[in-house]
Design a protein around this motif. Structure first.
Motif, PDB file in Angstrom:
ATOM      1  N   LYS A 194      25.016  34.233  13.977  1.00  0.00           N
ATOM      2  CA  LYS A 194      24.196  33.573  12.942  1.00  0.00           C
ATOM      3  C   LYS A 194      23.193  32.604  13.568  1.00  0.00           C
ATOM      4  O   LYS A 194      23.056  31.459  13.136  1.00  0.00           O
ATOM      5  N   ARG A 195      22.498  33.086  14.584  1.00  0.00           N
ATOM      6  CA  ARG A 195      21.465  32.281  15.233  1.00  0.00           C
ATOM      7  C   ARG A 195      20.091  32.627  14.662  1.00  0.00           C
ATOM      8  O   ARG A 195      19.844  33.767  14.263  1.00  0.00           O
ATOM      9  N   PHE A 196      19.205  31.642  14.612  1.00  0.00           N
ATOM     10  CA  PHE A 196      17.833  31.903  14.187  1.00  0.00           C
ATOM     11  C   PHE A 196      17.206  32.896  15.171  1.00  0.00           C
ATOM     12  O   PHE A 196      17.186  32.658  16.384  1.00  0.00           O
ATOM     13  N   SER A 197      16.704  33.993  14.631  1.00  0.00           N
ATOM     14  CA  SER A 197      16.090  35.025  15.477  1.00  0.00           C
ATOM     15  C   SER A 197      14.863  35.544  14.757  1.00  0.00           C
ATOM     16  O   SER A 197      14.961  36.384  13.859  1.00  0.00           O
ATOM     17  N   GLY A 198      13.705  35.005  15.123  1.00  0.00           N
ATOM     18  CA  GLY A 198      12.477  35.361  14.438  1.00  0.00           C
ATOM     19  C   GLY A 198      11.513  36.104  15.332  1.00  0.00           C
ATOM     20  O   GLY A 198      11.911  36.843  16.240  1.00  0.00           O
ATOM     21  N   SER A 199      10.224  35.889  15.097  1.00  0.00           N
ATOM     22  CA  SER A 199       9.199  36.570  15.889  1.00  0.00           C
ATOM     23  C   SER A 199       8.742  35.730  17.073  1.00  0.00           C
ATOM     24  O   SER A 199       7.906  36.181  17.856  1.00  0.00           O
ATOM     25  N   GLY A 200       9.295  34.516  17.217  1.00  0.00           N
ATOM     26  CA  GLY A 200       8.877  33.664  18.326  1.00  0.00           C
ATOM     27  C   GLY A 200       9.901  33.563  19.429  1.00  0.00           C
ATOM     28  O   GLY A 200       9.742  32.768  20.354  1.00  0.00           O
ATOM     29  N   THR A 262       9.879  35.671  10.340  1.00  0.00           N
ATOM     30  CA  THR A 262       9.355  34.315  10.467  1.00  0.00           C
ATOM     31  C   THR A 262       9.411  33.857  11.924  1.00  0.00           C
ATOM     32  O   THR A 262      10.349  34.162  12.650  1.00  0.00           O
ATOM     33  N   ASP A 263       8.407  33.113  12.355  1.00  0.00           N
ATOM     34  CA  ASP A 263       8.463  32.430  13.646  1.00  0.00           C
ATOM     35  C   ASP A 263       9.200  31.112  13.406  1.00  0.00           C
ATOM     36  O   ASP A 263       8.710  30.240  12.698  1.00  0.00           O
ATOM     37  N   PHE A 264      10.383  30.984  13.996  1.00  0.00           N
ATOM     38  CA  PHE A 264      11.207  29.802  13.781  1.00  0.00           C
ATOM     39  C   PHE A 264      10.949  28.688  14.804  1.00  0.00           C
ATOM     40  O   PHE A 264      11.713  27.714  14.866  1.00  0.00           O
ATOM     41  N   GLY A 265       9.897  28.819  15.590  1.00  0.00           N
ATOM     42  CA  GLY A 265       9.513  27.742  16.493  1.00  0.00           C
ATOM     43  C   GLY A 265      10.622  27.352  17.451  1.00  0.00           C
ATOM     44  O   GLY A 265      11.267  28.192  18.088  1.00  0.00           O
ATOM     45  N   ALA A 266      10.885  26.051  17.543  1.00  0.00           N
ATOM     46  CA  ALA A 266      11.887  25.527  18.477  1.00  0.00           C
ATOM     47  C   ALA A 266      13.317  25.854  18.048  1.00  0.00           C
ATOM     48  O   ALA A 266      14.258  25.617  18.812  1.00  0.00           O
ATOM     49  N   TRP A 267      13.487  26.404  16.832  1.00  0.00           N
ATOM     50  CA  TRP A 267      14.829  26.743  16.365  1.00  0.00           C
ATOM     51  C   TRP A 267      15.291  28.116  16.839  1.00  0.00           C
ATOM     52  O   TRP A 267      16.456  28.476  16.635  1.00  0.00           O
ATOM     53  N   THR A 295      10.477  23.128  13.387  1.00  0.00           N
ATOM     54  CA  THR A 295      10.002  22.295  14.493  1.00  0.00           C
ATOM     55  C   THR A 295       9.302  23.145  15.544  1.00  0.00           C
ATOM     56  O   THR A 295       9.724  24.258  15.842  1.00  0.00           O
ATOM     57  N   GLY A 296       8.225  22.594  16.088  1.00  0.00           N
ATOM     58  CA  GLY A 296       7.592  23.257  17.231  1.00  0.00           C
ATOM     59  C   GLY A 296       6.611  24.355  16.881  1.00  0.00           C
ATOM     60  O   GLY A 296       6.449  25.308  17.646  1.00  0.00           O
ATOM     61  N   GLY A 297       5.965  24.259  15.734  1.00  0.00           N
ATOM     62  CA  GLY A 297       4.902  25.214  15.420  1.00  0.00           C
ATOM     63  C   GLY A 297       5.356  26.507  14.808  1.00  0.00           C
ATOM     64  O   GLY A 297       4.664  27.532  14.909  1.00  0.00           O
ATOM     65  N   GLY A 298       6.520  26.525  14.146  1.00  0.00           N
ATOM     66  CA  GLY A 298       6.965  27.730  13.460  1.00  0.00           C
ATOM     67  C   GLY A 298       6.196  27.959  12.170  1.00  0.00           C
ATOM     68  O   GLY A 298       5.298  27.197  11.806  1.00  0.00           O
ATOM     69  N   GLU A 299       6.579  29.012  11.443  1.00  0.00           N
ATOM     70  CA  GLU A 299       5.912  29.382  10.188  1.00  0.00           C
ATOM     71  C   GLU A 299       6.693  28.846   8.994  1.00  0.00           C
ATOM     72  O   GLU A 299       7.919  28.931   8.960  1.00  0.00           O
ATOM     73  N   SER A 300       5.986  28.366   7.999  1.00  0.00           N
ATOM     74  CA  SER A 300       6.617  28.022   6.736  1.00  0.00           C
ATOM     75  C   SER A 300       6.855  29.295   5.933  1.00  0.00           C
ATOM     76  O   SER A 300       6.231  30.338   6.179  1.00  0.00           O
ATOM     77  N   PHE A 301       7.745  29.226   4.958  1.00  0.00           N
ATOM     78  CA  PHE A 301       7.980  30.385   4.101  1.00  0.00           C
ATOM     79  C   PHE A 301       6.735  30.732   3.282  1.00  0.00           C
ATOM     80  O   PHE A 301       6.509  31.894   2.935  1.00  0.00           O
TER      81      PHE A 301
END
Length: 381
Positions: A194-200, A262-267, A295-301
């Protein structure tokens, strides 16, 4: 600072309801130069639905030119202008999802609405009537001077005029809908943790469990036999899942960048508990508002919703009346469901979506959408 655009939009129905179409034009606010035109015959619909469809199409056309633009919308529909300005309530169920979609294409403070007399909206009115005329002839509208394409049809387009019947219980009342079957990719090593795994992040591949899930989904979809095209997010886990299904169906995979996670940035790569410990204020803001970014330039919903809506409209236009498999991620699937229902952003946190699950949304000619399936995992049993 983005560019400044004027959008003139209109829609009409010959019979109200009846055969309907919309038109929209995007102009440079300073020079009046026409930058884009769009129009479409949308089948049987009301005047108001057609007008909203014209607004949505005009906003999407402007966003493709410059997503940072400020926009001045001119329409001769008092109803649409007052509702979009927030002064009138939207009571009709067919218009609520269209209004919700329109609000998400640009930030609210970037769009201003103004009512104008029909005489000042003649360009958009002409386009809408051209679209309705084309529909009466059994054709699609295209800009003046653009000839009918002469290229041979691609493999995807063969049979587009006679799509396969949808599965039982999925038939439409307004002709054959465009149906998106939404497949979340199979598991990666990060999924059970259950880790954040986005496009970043690191773009992980499918795990062994994920590959088995992809094959199970492929078997189930091959048994149904209704999918006519496969479109995937560019990320590896989706490409691998899509390849497994496409191989079983004998189809190619088309990539759509708007379907990425989503790009989750620093998460990226962190668990929820780790984010709460390291970035508590940012996490609280993110949970409270769809405009807050990780945090860190991710994308908002809200940003994700805008690009997913653009991708959705592009694919509906390309695959009109067909059943298409979209292989994508948690946020895009939930966003497509939310927009179809006209649900608020906080509904994203109230949906369960398992790895390799199937959902489905049908899109009709009058602008309505219908959620047909959500988080089906029966093929994984």
């Amino acid at each position: 600072m983005g560019r400044r655009f004027v959008i003139e939009a209109d829609g009409g129905s010959r019979g109200n309801p009846g055969p309907a179409g919309y038109g929209a034009v995007v102009k440079d606010a300073a020079t009046g130069e026409v930058l884009a035109e769009t129009a479409e015959f949308i089948g049987h619909a009301t005047n108001n639905v057609a007008e909203y469809r014209g607004l949505v199409a005009g906003l999407h056309a402007a966003r493709e030119l410059d997503p940072e633009a400020s926009v001045h919308v001119l329409m001769d529909s008092k109803l649409v202008v007052e509702q979009m300005s927030g002064r009138w309530k939207i009571k009709h169920p067919a218009m609520r999802p269209l209004a919700a979609e329109a609000r998400e294409i640009f930030p609210p403070d970037a769009v201003r609405y103004e009512w104008v007399p029909r005489a000042r909206n003649s360009h958009a009115d002409r386009l809408a009537n051209e679209a309705m005329d084309a529909g009466r002839r059994g054709e699609q509208w295209r800009p003046s001077g653009v000839p009918e394409p002469a290229a041979a049809p691609s493999q995807e387009d063969v049979g587009a005029t006679a799509p396969a019947a949808p599965p039982p219980g999925w038939s439409a009342d307004l002709g054959t809908p465009t149906t998106f079957v939404l497949l979340r990719h199979g598991e990666t090593a990060l999924t059970p943790q259950k880790r954040f795994s986005g496009s970043g992040g690191d773009d992980p591949e499918l795990s062994e469990a994920g590959r088995r899930q992809a094959e199970a989904a492929a078997t189930a979809l091959a048994t149904r036999g209704t999918v006519q095209a496969v479109v995937s997010s560019p990320l590896r886990r989706c490409q691998e899942t899509a390849a497994a299904v496409a191989a079983r169906l004998g189809l190619d995979v088309r990539t759509e960048n708007g379907l990425r996670e989503t790009d989750f940035g620093a998460w990226e790569g962190l668990t929820f508990a780790e984010v709460k410990e390291r970035h508590p204020a940012d996490l609280d803001a993110w949970l409270a508002s769809d405009t807050a970014a990780p945090t860190g330039g991710g994308e908002s919903f809200a940003e994700v919703a805008r690009r997913v809506a653009v991708a959705r409209d592009k694919l509906i236009a390309r695959y009109a009346g067909r059943t298409v498999l979209l292989v994508t991620h948690v946020t895009p699937v939930k966003t497509l469901v939310r927009l179809a229902l006209g649900a608020p952003p906080e509904s994203l946190f109230r949906m369960e979506l398992s790895a390799a699950s199937l959902s489905a949304v049908a899109y009709y000619a009058d602008g309505n959408a219908s959620l047909r399936l959500l988080n089906d995992t029966s093929h994984l049993s």
